[in-house]
Scaffold this motif. Structure first.
Motif, PDB file in Angstrom:
ATOM      1  N   MET A  37       0.701  -0.759  -0.077  1.00  0.00           N
ATOM      2  CA  MET A  37      -0.035   0.028   0.010  1.00  0.00           C
ATOM      3  C   MET A  37       0.629   1.333  -0.180  1.00  0.00           C
ATOM      4  SD  MET A  37      -2.811  -0.683  -0.332  1.00  0.00           S
ATOM      5  CE  MET A  37      -3.687   0.874  -0.583  1.00  0.00           C
ATOM      6  N   ILE A  38       1.849   1.190   0.724  1.00  0.00           N
ATOM      7  CA  ILE A  38       2.627   2.851   0.001  1.00  0.00           C
ATOM      8  C   ILE A  38       3.524   3.044  -0.499  1.00  0.00           C
ATOM      9  CG2 ILE A  38       4.443   3.520   2.118  1.00  0.00           C
ATOM     10  CD1 ILE A  38       4.485   2.330   4.077  1.00  0.00           C
ATOM     11  N   PRO A  39       3.738   1.624  -1.307  1.00  0.00           N
ATOM     12  CA  PRO A  39       4.019   2.470  -2.426  1.00  0.00           C
ATOM     13  C   PRO A  39       3.238   2.374  -3.616  1.00  0.00           C
ATOM     14  CG  PRO A  39       5.200   0.391  -2.290  1.00  0.00           C
ATOM     15  CD  PRO A  39       4.939   1.288  -0.952  1.00  0.00           C
ATOM     16  N   ARG A  40       2.605   2.236  -3.160  1.00  0.00           N
ATOM     17  CA  ARG A  40       0.849   1.863  -4.175  1.00  0.00           C
ATOM     18  C   ARG A  40       0.087   3.666  -4.062  1.00  0.00           C
ATOM     19  NH1 ARG A  40      -2.606  -2.102  -5.648  1.00  0.00           N
ATOM     20  NH2 ARG A  40      -2.248  -4.053  -5.522  1.00  0.00           N
ATOM     21  N   THR A  41       0.451   4.272  -2.945  1.00  0.00           N
ATOM     22  CA  THR A  41      -0.357   5.465  -2.642  1.00  0.00           C
ATOM     23  C   THR A  41       0.755   6.402  -3.529  1.00  0.00           C
ATOM     24  OG1 THR A  41      -1.566   4.564  -1.274  1.00  0.00           O
ATOM     25  CG2 THR A  41      -1.096   7.133  -1.267  1.00  0.00           C
ATOM     26  N   MET A  42       1.941   6.156  -2.808  1.00  0.00           N
ATOM     27  CA  MET A  42       3.254   7.108  -3.198  1.00  0.00           C
ATOM     28  C   MET A  42       3.351   7.461  -4.955  1.00  0.00           C
ATOM     29  SD  MET A  42       6.400   6.037  -1.057  1.00  0.00           S
ATOM     30  CE  MET A  42       6.188   7.261   0.927  1.00  0.00           C
ATOM     31  N   LEU A  43       3.016   5.997  -5.742  1.00  0.00           N
ATOM     32  CA  LEU A  43       2.928   5.910  -7.177  1.00  0.00           C
ATOM     33  C   LEU A  43       1.872   5.892  -7.473  1.00  0.00           C
ATOM     34  CD1 LEU A  43       5.450   3.520  -7.025  1.00  0.00           C
ATOM     35  CD2 LEU A  43       6.124   5.669  -7.315  1.00  0.00           C
ATOM     36  N   SER A  44       0.756   6.469  -6.789  1.00  0.00           N
ATOM     37  CA  SER A  44      -1.011   6.518  -7.725  1.00  0.00           C
ATOM     38  C   SER A  44      -1.219   5.292  -8.028  1.00  0.00           C
ATOM     39  CB  SER A  44      -1.177   7.933  -8.519  1.00  0.00           C
ATOM     40  OG  SER A  44      -0.522   9.481  -7.612  1.00  0.00           O
ATOM     41  N   ILE A  45      -0.995   4.194  -7.934  1.00  0.00           N
ATOM     42  CA  ILE A  45      -1.152   2.417  -8.441  1.00  0.00           C
ATOM     43  C   ILE A  45      -2.107   2.749  -7.348  1.00  0.00           C
ATOM     44  CG2 ILE A  45      -0.116   0.131  -8.885  1.00  0.00           C
ATOM     45  CD1 ILE A  45       2.817   1.125  -8.298  1.00  0.00           C
ATOM     46  N   TYR A 113      16.780  11.961   0.018  1.00  0.00           N
ATOM     47  CA  TYR A 113      16.564  12.916  -1.859  1.00  0.00           C
ATOM     48  C   TYR A 113      14.971  11.932  -1.810  1.00  0.00           C
ATOM     49  CZ  TYR A 113      21.357  11.543  -3.110  1.00  0.00           C
ATOM     50  OH  TYR A 113      23.132  11.671  -3.025  1.00  0.00           O
ATOM     51  N   GLN A 114      14.312  14.007  -1.779  1.00  0.00           N
ATOM     52  CA  GLN A 114      13.306  13.551  -1.574  1.00  0.00           C
ATOM     53  C   GLN A 114      12.372  14.188  -3.414  1.00  0.00           C
ATOM     54  OE1 GLN A 114      11.276  16.537   1.517  1.00  0.00           O
ATOM     55  NE2 GLN A 114       8.746  15.197   1.174  1.00  0.00           N
ATOM     56  N   LEU A 115      11.789  13.281  -4.202  1.00  0.00           N
ATOM     57  CA  LEU A 115      11.174  14.121  -5.285  1.00  0.00           C
ATOM     58  C   LEU A 115       9.806  14.549  -5.241  1.00  0.00           C
ATOM     59  CD1 LEU A 115      11.590   9.926  -7.164  1.00  0.00           C
ATOM     60  CD2 LEU A 115      13.701  12.206  -6.577  1.00  0.00           C
ATOM     61  N   ASN A 116       8.875  15.507  -5.558  1.00  0.00           N
ATOM     62  CA  ASN A 116       7.952  16.066  -5.217  1.00  0.00           C
ATOM     63  C   ASN A 116       7.695  16.167  -4.302  1.00  0.00           C
ATOM     64  OD1 ASN A 116       6.979  15.447  -8.152  1.00  0.00           O
ATOM     65  ND2 ASN A 116       6.242  13.576  -7.779  1.00  0.00           N
ATOM     66  N   GLU A 121       1.919  14.002  -0.218  1.00  0.00           N
ATOM     67  CA  GLU A 121       0.320  12.582  -0.900  1.00  0.00           C
ATOM     68  C   GLU A 121       1.228  11.939  -2.014  1.00  0.00           C
ATOM     69  OE1 GLU A 121      -0.825  16.116  -3.485  1.00  0.00           O
ATOM     70  OE2 GLU A 121      -1.120  15.651  -1.429  1.00  0.00           O
ATOM     71  N   THR A 122       1.878  12.606  -2.744  1.00  0.00           N
ATOM     72  CA  THR A 122       2.996  11.358  -3.682  1.00  0.00           C
ATOM     73  C   THR A 122       3.658  11.753  -3.646  1.00  0.00           C
ATOM     74  OG1 THR A 122       2.387  13.010  -5.408  1.00  0.00           O
ATOM     75  CG2 THR A 122       0.938  11.240  -5.274  1.00  0.00           C
ATOM     76  N   SER A 123       4.709  12.569  -2.662  1.00  0.00           N
ATOM     77  CA  SER A 123       6.228  12.867  -2.434  1.00  0.00           C
ATOM     78  C   SER A 123       6.725  11.149  -2.029  1.00  0.00           C
ATOM     79  CB  SER A 123       6.694  13.491  -1.247  1.00  0.00           C
ATOM     80  OG  SER A 123       7.698  13.747  -0.912  1.00  0.00           O
ATOM     81  N   LEU A 124       7.664  11.211  -2.841  1.00  0.00           N
ATOM     82  CA  LEU A 124       9.008   9.955  -2.490  1.00  0.00           C
ATOM     83  C   LEU A 124      10.487  10.533  -2.131  1.00  0.00           C
ATOM     84  CD1 LEU A 124       7.781   8.334  -5.774  1.00  0.00           C
ATOM     85  CD2 LEU A 124       7.937   7.278  -3.560  1.00  0.00           C
ATOM     86  N   SER A 125      10.598   9.831  -0.701  1.00  0.00           N
ATOM     87  CA  SER A 125      12.260   9.621  -0.488  1.00  0.00           C
ATOM     88  C   SER A 125      13.009   9.011  -0.227  1.00  0.00           C
ATOM     89  CB  SER A 125      11.539  10.792   1.136  1.00  0.00           C
ATOM     90  OG  SER A 125      11.246  11.498   1.287  1.00  0.00           O
ATOM     91  N   PHE A 126      13.574   8.956  -0.141  1.00  0.00           N
ATOM     92  CA  PHE A 126      14.861   7.700   0.289  1.00  0.00           C
ATOM     93  C   PHE A 126      15.989   8.230   0.832  1.00  0.00           C
ATOM     94  CE2 PHE A 126      13.263   7.493  -4.587  1.00  0.00           C
ATOM     95  CZ  PHE A 126      12.469   6.811  -4.107  1.00  0.00           C
ATOM     96  N   ALA A 127      16.373   6.572   1.423  1.00  0.00           N
ATOM     97  CA  ALA A 127      17.477   7.955   2.795  1.00  0.00           C
ATOM     98  C   ALA A 127      18.818   7.201   1.308  1.00  0.00           C
ATOM     99  CB  ALA A 127      17.732   6.580   3.852  1.00  0.00           C
ATOM    100  N   ARG A 128      19.537   8.184   1.596  1.00  0.00           N
ATOM    101  CA  ARG A 128      21.285   7.752   0.585  1.00  0.00           C
ATOM    102  C   ARG A 128      21.910   6.979   1.344  1.00  0.00           C
ATOM    103  NH1 ARG A 128      25.854   9.431   0.576  1.00  0.00           N
ATOM    104  NH2 ARG A 128      27.240   9.571  -1.580  1.00  0.00           N
ATOM    105  N   LEU A 129      22.157   5.686   1.227  1.00  0.00           N
ATOM    106  CA  LEU A 129      22.996   5.329   1.966  1.00  0.00           C
ATOM    107  C   LEU A 129      24.833   4.595   1.517  1.00  0.00           C
ATOM    108  CD1 LEU A 129      20.717   1.374   2.192  1.00  0.00           C
ATOM    109  CD2 LEU A 129      20.627   3.621   3.480  1.00  0.00           C
ATOM    110  N   ASP A 130      25.020   4.896   0.550  1.00  0.00           N
ATOM    111  CA  ASP A 130      26.445   5.133   0.024  1.00  0.00           C
ATOM    112  C   ASP A 130      25.642   5.948  -1.697  1.00  0.00           C
ATOM    113  OD1 ASP A 130      26.480   3.104  -2.015  1.00  0.00           O
ATOM    114  OD2 ASP A 130      27.130   2.011   0.038  1.00  0.00           O
TER     115      ASP A 130
END
Length: 157
Positions: A37-45, A113-116, A121-130
Protein backbone atom coordinates in the motif's frame (compact mmCIF):
# COMPACT_ATOMS: atom_id res chain seq x y z
CA UNK A 1 61.12 31.78 -18.78
CA UNK A 2 58.10 34.01 -18.17
CA UNK A 3 56.32 32.43 -21.18
CA UNK A 4 57.00 28.95 -19.77
CA UNK A 5 55.47 29.94 -16.39
CA UNK A 6 52.37 31.37 -18.08
CA UNK A 7 52.01 28.31 -20.31
CA UNK A 8 52.36 26.02 -17.29
CA UNK A 9 49.77 28.03 -15.37
CA UNK A 10 47.30 27.89 -18.29
CA UNK A 11 47.83 24.14 -18.68
CA UNK A 12 47.30 23.51 -14.95
CA UNK A 13 44.19 25.71 -14.93
CA UNK A 14 42.75 23.84 -17.90
CA UNK A 15 43.44 20.49 -16.21
CA UNK A 16 41.78 21.70 -13.00
CA UNK A 17 38.67 22.90 -14.84
CA UNK A 18 38.39 19.64 -16.77
CA UNK A 19 38.86 17.54 -13.61
CA UNK A 20 36.22 19.51 -11.70
CA UNK A 21 33.54 19.08 -14.37
CA UNK A 22 31.08 16.28 -13.97
CA UNK A 23 29.05 14.55 -16.59
CA UNK A 24 25.61 16.01 -17.24
CA UNK A 25 24.41 12.41 -17.45
CA UNK A 26 22.00 11.44 -14.68
CA UNK A 27 22.81 9.00 -11.92
CA UNK A 28 20.45 6.05 -12.38
CA UNK A 29 19.15 3.66 -9.73
CA UNK A 30 17.10 0.50 -10.35
CA UNK A 31 15.15 -1.94 -8.20
CA UNK A 32 12.33 -4.45 -7.96
CA UNK A 33 10.18 -3.92 -4.86
CA UNK A 34 7.00 -5.32 -3.36
CA UNK A 35 3.78 -3.59 -4.38
CA UNK A 36 2.19 -2.94 -1.02
CA UNK A 37 0.00 0.00 0.00
CA UNK A 38 2.72 2.57 0.74
CA UNK A 39 4.45 2.50 -2.67
CA UNK A 40 1.03 2.10 -4.35
CA UNK A 41 -0.09 5.35 -2.76
CA UNK A 42 3.18 7.16 -3.49
CA UNK A 43 3.10 6.06 -7.14
CA UNK A 44 -0.68 6.52 -7.57
CA UNK A 45 -1.19 2.83 -8.38
CA UNK A 46 -4.92 2.03 -7.99
CA UNK A 47 -5.73 0.00 -4.88
CA UNK A 48 -7.70 -2.50 -6.98
CA UNK A 49 -4.93 -3.02 -9.57
CA UNK A 50 -3.36 -6.48 -9.72
CA UNK A 51 0.10 -5.67 -8.46
CA UNK A 52 2.64 -8.01 -6.95
CA UNK A 53 5.83 -6.05 -7.61
CA UNK A 54 7.21 -2.82 -9.06
CA UNK A 55 10.32 -2.32 -11.20
CA UNK A 56 11.88 1.12 -10.69
CA UNK A 57 14.26 3.14 -12.87
CA UNK A 58 15.14 6.44 -11.19
CA UNK A 59 17.37 8.97 -12.98
CA UNK A 60 18.61 11.89 -10.86
CA UNK A 61 20.17 14.91 -12.52
CA UNK A 62 22.41 17.47 -10.88
CA UNK A 63 23.62 20.84 -12.07
CA UNK A 64 27.13 20.10 -13.41
CA UNK A 65 28.39 23.50 -12.20
CA UNK A 66 27.57 23.12 -8.50
CA UNK A 67 26.16 19.57 -8.10
CA UNK A 68 22.83 20.86 -6.77
CA UNK A 69 19.85 18.56 -7.42
CA UNK A 70 17.81 19.63 -10.43
CA UNK A 71 15.49 17.14 -12.14
CA UNK A 72 14.43 13.52 -11.79
CA UNK A 73 12.69 11.02 -14.02
CA UNK A 74 11.15 7.93 -12.46
CA UNK A 75 9.99 5.22 -14.84
CA UNK A 76 8.25 2.29 -13.24
CA UNK A 77 6.33 -0.80 -14.24
CA UNK A 78 3.97 -2.71 -11.98
CA UNK A 79 1.88 -5.84 -12.21
CA UNK A 80 1.85 -9.56 -11.57
CA UNK A 81 4.90 -11.76 -12.10
CA UNK A 82 5.22 -13.85 -15.22
CA UNK A 83 6.09 -17.32 -13.83
CA UNK A 84 9.60 -18.52 -14.67
CA UNK A 85 10.79 -15.03 -15.69
CA UNK A 86 11.84 -11.72 -14.13
CA UNK A 87 9.10 -9.92 -16.07
CA UNK A 88 5.42 -9.14 -15.82
CA UNK A 89 2.36 -11.05 -16.96
CA UNK A 90 1.02 -9.22 -20.06
CA UNK A 91 3.91 -6.74 -19.85
CA UNK A 92 2.61 -4.95 -16.74
CA UNK A 93 1.66 -1.28 -16.62
CA UNK A 94 4.38 1.31 -17.21
CA UNK A 95 4.25 4.94 -16.04
CA UNK A 96 6.62 7.87 -15.63
CA UNK A 97 6.90 10.66 -13.08
CA UNK A 98 9.15 13.69 -13.54
CA UNK A 99 9.93 16.78 -11.57
CA UNK A 100 12.36 18.46 -9.24
CA UNK A 101 14.10 16.80 -6.33
CA UNK A 102 15.95 18.02 -3.27
CA UNK A 103 18.66 16.67 -1.01
CA UNK A 104 18.57 17.20 2.76
CA UNK A 105 20.77 16.27 5.70
CA UNK A 106 19.37 15.79 9.19
CA UNK A 107 21.04 16.44 12.54
CA UNK A 108 22.87 13.09 12.33
CA UNK A 109 24.19 13.97 8.85
CA UNK A 110 21.92 11.34 7.24
CA UNK A 111 21.16 12.43 3.68
CA UNK A 112 17.74 12.00 2.13
CA UNK A 113 16.52 12.67 -1.39
CA UNK A 114 12.95 13.85 -1.83
CA UNK A 115 11.03 13.77 -5.11
CA UNK A 116 7.92 15.93 -5.60
CA UNK A 117 8.47 17.75 -2.32
CA UNK A 118 5.63 20.16 -3.13
CA UNK A 119 3.00 17.38 -3.23
CA UNK A 120 3.24 15.43 0.06
CA UNK A 121 0.67 12.75 -0.85
CA UNK A 122 2.78 11.56 -3.80
CA UNK A 123 6.17 12.59 -2.47
CA UNK A 124 8.84 9.91 -2.52
CA UNK A 125 11.79 10.00 -0.14
CA UNK A 126 14.92 7.89 -0.15
CA UNK A 127 17.73 7.51 2.36
CA UNK A 128 21.10 7.77 0.64
CA UNK A 129 23.01 4.81 2.10
CA UNK A 130 26.10 5.46 -0.04
CA UNK A 131 26.93 6.49 -3.61
CA UNK A 132 25.46 3.25 -4.94
CA UNK A 133 22.39 2.62 -2.76
CA UNK A 134 19.15 4.44 -2.03
CA UNK A 135 16.43 3.04 0.24
CA UNK A 136 12.75 3.99 0.08
CA UNK A 137 11.38 5.73 3.18
CA UNK A 138 7.81 5.48 4.46
CA UNK A 139 5.75 8.66 5.00
CA UNK A 140 7.19 8.97 8.53
CA UNK A 141 10.77 8.90 7.19
CA UNK A 142 11.54 5.33 8.31
CA UNK A 143 13.26 2.71 6.14
CA UNK A 144 10.72 0.48 4.37
CA UNK A 145 11.06 -3.20 5.29
CA UNK A 146 10.87 -5.72 2.47
CA UNK A 147 10.62 -9.50 2.58
CA UNK A 148 12.54 -12.53 1.36
CA UNK A 149 11.64 -11.88 -2.29
CA UNK A 150 12.17 -8.13 -2.63
CA UNK A 151 13.58 -5.20 -0.72
CA UNK A 152 13.10 -1.44 -1.05
CA UNK A 153 16.74 -0.72 -1.92
CA UNK A 154 17.57 0.87 -5.27
CA UNK A 155 20.98 0.04 -6.72
CA UNK A 156 23.06 2.34 -8.87
CA UNK A 157 23.06 1.20 -12.47
Amino acid sequence: MKTLKISTFILLAACFVQASRTSPDPTTFVASTPCDMIPRTMLSIPANADCEFIKWNLALRRDPRNQNPTFYKLSYTYGMTQPGTTGFRNGGTSLTKEGNWISRKDATNKETYQLNSNTPETSLSFARLDDNLLHLLDPQGRLMVGHAGWSYTLNRK
